[in-house]
Enzyme design. Structure first.
Site, PDB file in Angstrom:
ATOM      1  N   LYS A   1      24.432 -44.106  77.919  1.00  0.00           N
ATOM      2  CA  LYS A   1      23.677 -45.083  78.722  1.00  0.00           C
ATOM      3  C   LYS A   1      23.521 -46.352  77.888  1.00  0.00           C
ATOM      4  O   LYS A   1      22.670 -46.444  77.010  1.00  0.00           O
ATOM      5  CB  LYS A   1      22.299 -44.564  79.110  1.00  0.00           C
TER       6      LYS A   1
ATOM      7  N   GLY B   1      22.170 -47.983  83.585  1.00  0.00           N
ATOM      8  CA  GLY B   1      20.936 -47.534  84.229  1.00  0.00           C
ATOM      9  C   GLY B   1      19.732 -47.981  83.434  1.00  0.00           C
ATOM     10  O   GLY B   1      19.864 -48.418  82.293  1.00  0.00           O
TER      11      GLY B   1
ATOM     12  N   GLY C   1      16.315 -47.609  81.286  1.00  0.00           N
ATOM     13  CA  GLY C   1      15.909 -46.664  80.257  1.00  0.00           C
ATOM     14  C   GLY C   1      14.969 -45.605  80.787  1.00  0.00           C
ATOM     15  O   GLY C   1      15.123 -44.414  80.489  1.00  0.00           O
TER      16      GLY C   1
ATOM     17  N   GLY D   1      18.029 -43.167  81.153  1.00  0.00           N
ATOM     18  CA  GLY D   1      17.758 -42.828  79.747  1.00  0.00           C
ATOM     19  C   GLY D   1      16.785 -41.669  79.631  1.00  0.00           C
ATOM     20  O   GLY D   1      16.963 -40.751  78.830  1.00  0.00           O
TER      21      GLY D   1
ATOM     22  N   GLU E   1      18.157 -44.429  65.377  1.00  0.00           N
ATOM     23  CA  GLU E   1      18.379 -45.660  64.586  1.00  0.00           C
ATOM     24  C   GLU E   1      17.440 -46.706  65.162  1.00  0.00           C
ATOM     25  O   GLU E   1      17.691 -47.223  66.250  1.00  0.00           O
ATOM     26  CB  GLU E   1      19.831 -46.130  64.720  1.00  0.00           C
TER      27      GLU E   1
ATOM     28  N   CYS F   1      18.498 -55.265  63.619  1.00  0.00           N
ATOM     29  CA  CYS F   1      17.590 -54.322  62.957  1.00  0.00           C
ATOM     30  C   CYS F   1      17.686 -54.444  61.443  1.00  0.00           C
ATOM     31  O   CYS F   1      16.745 -54.163  60.721  1.00  0.00           O
ATOM     32  CB  CYS F   1      17.943 -52.909  63.387  1.00  0.00           C
TER      33      CYS F   1
ATOM     34  N   GLU G   1       8.271 -56.159  63.699  1.00  0.00           N
ATOM     35  CA  GLU G   1       9.641 -56.635  63.895  1.00  0.00           C
ATOM     36  C   GLU G   1       9.628 -57.717  64.977  1.00  0.00           C
ATOM     37  O   GLU G   1       9.257 -57.448  66.122  1.00  0.00           O
ATOM     38  CB  GLU G   1      10.515 -55.465  64.330  1.00  0.00           C
TER      39      GLU G   1
HETATM   40  P1  NAD Z   1      14.967 -50.723  73.476  1.00  0.00           P
HETATM   41  O1  NAD Z   1      14.398 -49.600  72.670  1.00  0.00           O
HETATM   42  O2  NAD Z   1      14.092 -51.439  74.413  1.00  0.00           O
HETATM   43  O3  NAD Z   1      16.183 -50.183  74.372  1.00  0.00           O
HETATM   44  C1  NAD Z   1      17.255 -49.473  73.808  1.00  0.00           C
HETATM   45  C2  NAD Z   1      17.869 -48.573  74.870  1.00  0.00           C
HETATM   46  O4  NAD Z   1      16.902 -47.581  75.248  1.00  0.00           O
HETATM   47  C3  NAD Z   1      18.255 -49.306  76.165  1.00  0.00           C
HETATM   48  O5  NAD Z   1      19.467 -48.764  76.636  1.00  0.00           O
HETATM   49  C4  NAD Z   1      17.106 -48.970  77.098  1.00  0.00           C
HETATM   50  O6  NAD Z   1      17.461 -49.010  78.454  1.00  0.00           O
HETATM   51  C5  NAD Z   1      16.779 -47.544  76.659  1.00  0.00           C
HETATM   52  N1  NAD Z   1      15.436 -47.074  77.009  1.00  0.00           N
HETATM   53  C6  NAD Z   1      14.328 -47.821  77.245  1.00  0.00           C
HETATM   54  N2  NAD Z   1      13.302 -47.009  77.555  1.00  0.00           N
HETATM   55  C7  NAD Z   1      13.750 -45.733  77.523  1.00  0.00           C
HETATM   56  C8  NAD Z   1      13.154 -44.448  77.745  1.00  0.00           C
HETATM   57  N3  NAD Z   1      11.889 -44.318  78.088  1.00  0.00           N
HETATM   58  N4  NAD Z   1      13.921 -43.348  77.599  1.00  0.00           N
HETATM   59  C9  NAD Z   1      15.219 -43.454  77.240  1.00  0.00           C
HETATM   60  N5  NAD Z   1      15.842 -44.636  77.042  1.00  0.00           N
HETATM   61  C10 NAD Z   1      15.124 -45.768  77.165  1.00  0.00           C
HETATM   62  O7  NAD Z   1      15.659 -51.679  72.421  1.00  0.00           O
HETATM   63  P2  NAD Z   1      16.397 -53.049  72.699  1.00  0.00           P
HETATM   64  O8  NAD Z   1      15.374 -54.079  73.022  1.00  0.00           O
HETATM   65  O9  NAD Z   1      17.534 -52.834  73.633  1.00  0.00           O
HETATM   66  O10 NAD Z   1      17.016 -53.332  71.236  1.00  0.00           O
HETATM   67  C11 NAD Z   1      16.279 -53.898  70.204  1.00  0.00           C
HETATM   68  C12 NAD Z   1      15.711 -52.823  69.274  1.00  0.00           C
HETATM   69  O11 NAD Z   1      16.749 -51.993  68.793  1.00  0.00           O
HETATM   70  C13 NAD Z   1      15.061 -53.416  68.038  1.00  0.00           C
HETATM   71  O12 NAD Z   1      13.846 -52.748  67.773  1.00  0.00           O
HETATM   72  C14 NAD Z   1      16.068 -53.126  66.936  1.00  0.00           C
HETATM   73  O13 NAD Z   1      15.544 -53.059  65.643  1.00  0.00           O
HETATM   74  C15 NAD Z   1      16.639 -51.833  67.377  1.00  0.00           C
HETATM   75  N6  NAD Z   1      17.951 -51.631  66.762  1.00  0.00           N
HETATM   76  C16 NAD Z   1      18.112 -50.690  65.775  1.00  0.00           C
HETATM   77  C17 NAD Z   1      19.343 -50.523  65.168  1.00  0.00           C
HETATM   78  C18 NAD Z   1      19.585 -49.505  64.075  1.00  0.00           C
HETATM   79  O14 NAD Z   1      20.734 -49.186  63.836  1.00  0.00           O
HETATM   80  N7  NAD Z   1      18.571 -48.987  63.416  1.00  0.00           N
HETATM   81  C19 NAD Z   1      20.415 -51.324  65.559  1.00  0.00           C
HETATM   82  C20 NAD Z   1      20.225 -52.265  66.558  1.00  0.00           C
HETATM   83  C21 NAD Z   1      18.995 -52.402  67.166  1.00  0.00           C
END
Ligand code: NAD
Length: 471
Positions: free
Chosen positions: A169, A200, A202, A206, A244, A278, A378
């Site tokens: 997803k 879809g 999250g 998700g 991650e 990140c 962050e």
């Molecule tokens: P996010 O956590 O909002 O979303 C990430 C994914 O999770 C999306 O596909 C979203 O639709 C899904 N999601 C949202 N709610 C969910 C739920 N309840 N259950 C399952 N899935 C769900 O993050 P974002 O805004 O897309 O990305 C930014 C964040 O990602 C930052 O905090 C960044 O640090 C982190 N990040 C971490 C790494 C790493 O490798 N550690 C790399 C890149 C980004």
């Protein structure tokens, strides 16, 4: 205007059962550029059924067959580099230097995993036990918008190497990028059901993946808040997880650093991917003994950073991905002032000469303490803080005084000195003097930056479970 109306299940593009659509925007212009129709829980379940049906046969494929698939996937992604790069610039707004290596980085994830697999022995003997590393079952990958290709390809490559099938997803904000990438992956001609991709929300698709009993493992990249929800949702069925998550990397300038060399690297690492990374080194730690000259270098360096059209090769900082992200970063710049920090460069509002698009003025705060929210949370934008320290002990204490621990940076004129400091940092990775990426070394976070590691051997074993047979 691009209308994305299909998802990918069981080797075919299909119309989702879900009816909801979301709009896609060009963050440089704020214009609507398309829409994506989202899968719902029923679509998520259909993807899981296909992956589950394919798992028994796929888990018995040989190493050679998997290496062949990984090689084909890499070639299929590379074949459409230009289109993939253009979609990333348009839909996400990542600057040219970042889009320039993103597709080759994603394609190389398959080859890196093929090389890991080549040298991996799935069976070993321990005393009278024969221990075999087994694939876990169906894996679910959930990925963010800030490097869509790399995360999808990295997780898919690892699942294939391990012999698992996968449901993916991607971020609902990456519809155009995901569509072209899925076409590439389809062109590699893998058996149907090995990978399934469902656009879809999250909290819909998700959440279904995170809780479904037929999912053995969730590999997630995204925010720490959502990572915790996924961990809770998977607890009922004891899912394996790789998380991650976020970061607030320390970017430590040691007292013996050559500032002409170090400051450009400090800023590059702090502002990587327009700060929407990140791994960004957003907490700059500077020795009090050299603070005035460091601030002078930082101010000059920051003011020379070009912001604007992500397609312009001179631009280092592009727009934020969405209005929401723009508002969030602006609110942190306001918060910094309210907390008593001083602006060394940048500030609220758009950069001079730019009147549309979700652009932020690259901003750097001084007079910051590690207790301020701008130093602890962050921000995910081009906003850096400078915290001064007394000596190495103090720098290490401040660097480790955070709930995160993903990637830190050390800058020094003496490598032994840098290593001594690096050895004491609670961080999954420490980069000394801007050393290049090592794709086979483990990647992942200490503390609330995550659980588990990706890439290379560590990443492969995180998708396997040992079975010991005693005769
Ligand atoms: P996010 O956590 O909002 O979303 C990430 C994914 O999770 C999306 O596909 C979203 O639709 C899904 N999601 C949202 N709610 C969910 C739920 N309840 N259950 C399952 N899935 C769900 O993050 P974002 O805004 O897309 O990305 C930014 C964040 O990602 C930052 O905090 C960044 O640090 C982190 N990040 C971490 C790494 C790493 O490798 N550690 C790399 C890149 C980004």
């Amino acid at each position: 205007m691009r209308s994305i109306t299909e998802i990918y299940i069981d080797g075919a593009f299909v119309t989702p059962h879900g009816q909801e659509t979301v709009d896609l925007f060009n963050p440089s212009t704020e214009e609507k550029i398309g829409s994506v129709r989202l899968g719902d829980r029923e679509d998520a379940r259909a993807a899981i059924v296909a992956a589950k049906r394919t798992f028994p046969a796929f888990s018995r494929t040989s190493k050679a067959e998997r290496i062949d698939m990984l090689t084909r996937l890499s070639a299929a992604v590379s074949a459409r580099t230009e289109e993939l790069t253009a979609a990333m610039a348009e839909e996400y707004g990542a600057p040219h230097y970042f889009t320039g290596f993103s597709v080759s980085h994603a394609a190389s994830a398959f080859l890196n995993m093929a090389a890991t697999l080549e040298n991996y022995d799935f069976t070993r003997r321990i005393g009278r036990a024969e221990v075999t590393m087994q694939p876990l079952g169906v894996v679910a990958a959930i990925t963010p918008w800030n490097s869509n290709y790399g995360f999808i390809c990295g997780k898919l490559a690892t699942a294939i190497a391990a012999g698992s099938t996968i449901v993916i997803k991607p971020s609902e904000m990456s519809g155009m990028q995901t569509q072209i990438l899925t076409e590439c992956l389809h062109d590699a001609g893998l058996p149907k059901g090995v990978f399934n991709i469902v656009n879809g929300r999250g909290d819909v698709a998700g959440a279904e993946f995170s809780a479904h009993p037929d999912i053995a493992k969730v590999t997630f990249t995204g925010s720490t808040a959502v990572g915790k929800q996924i961990l809770k949702a998977g607890a009922e069925t004891l899912k394996r997880v790789t998380l991650e998550l976020g970061g607030k990397g320390a970017n430590i300038i040691l007292a013996d650093a050559d500032l002409d060399q170090a400051i450009p690297i400090v800023l590059t690492m702090g502002l990587t991917n327009s700060g929407q990374a990140c791994i960004a080194g957003t907490r700059i730690l500077a020795p009090k003994s050299r603070l005035p000259e460091i601030l002078m270098h930082l101010k000059t360096g920051m003011e020379a950073i070009r912001t604007g059209d992500p397609k312009d090769p001179q631009v280092r900082v592009g727009p934020m991905v969405s209005q929401k992200q723009f508002d969030r970063v602006q609110s942190y710049i306001r918060l910094g002032r309210e907390e008593g920090a001083e602006i060394l460069a940048g500030g609220e509002g758009r950069p001079d000469g730019i009147d549309r698009g979700w652009f932020i003025r690259p901003t750097i705060f001084t007079n910051v303490t590690n207790e301020m929210r701008i130093a602890r949370e962050e921000i995910f934008g081009p906003v850096l803080v400078v915290i001064s320290y007394e000596d190495d002990e103090d720098a290490i204490r401040i660097a480790n005084d955070t709930s995160y621990g993903l990637q830190a940076y050390v800058h020094s004129g003496d490598l032994d000195h840098a290593r001594k400091v690096a050895d004491r940092l609670e961080s999954g990775r420490v980069v000394v003097n801007g050393a290049p990426h090592e794709p086979l070394a483990p990647f992942g976070g200490f503390k609330q930056s995550g659980i588990g590691r990706e890439f290379g051997l560590f990443g492969l074993e995180a998708m396997l479970e040992p079975r010991a047979v005693l005769v």
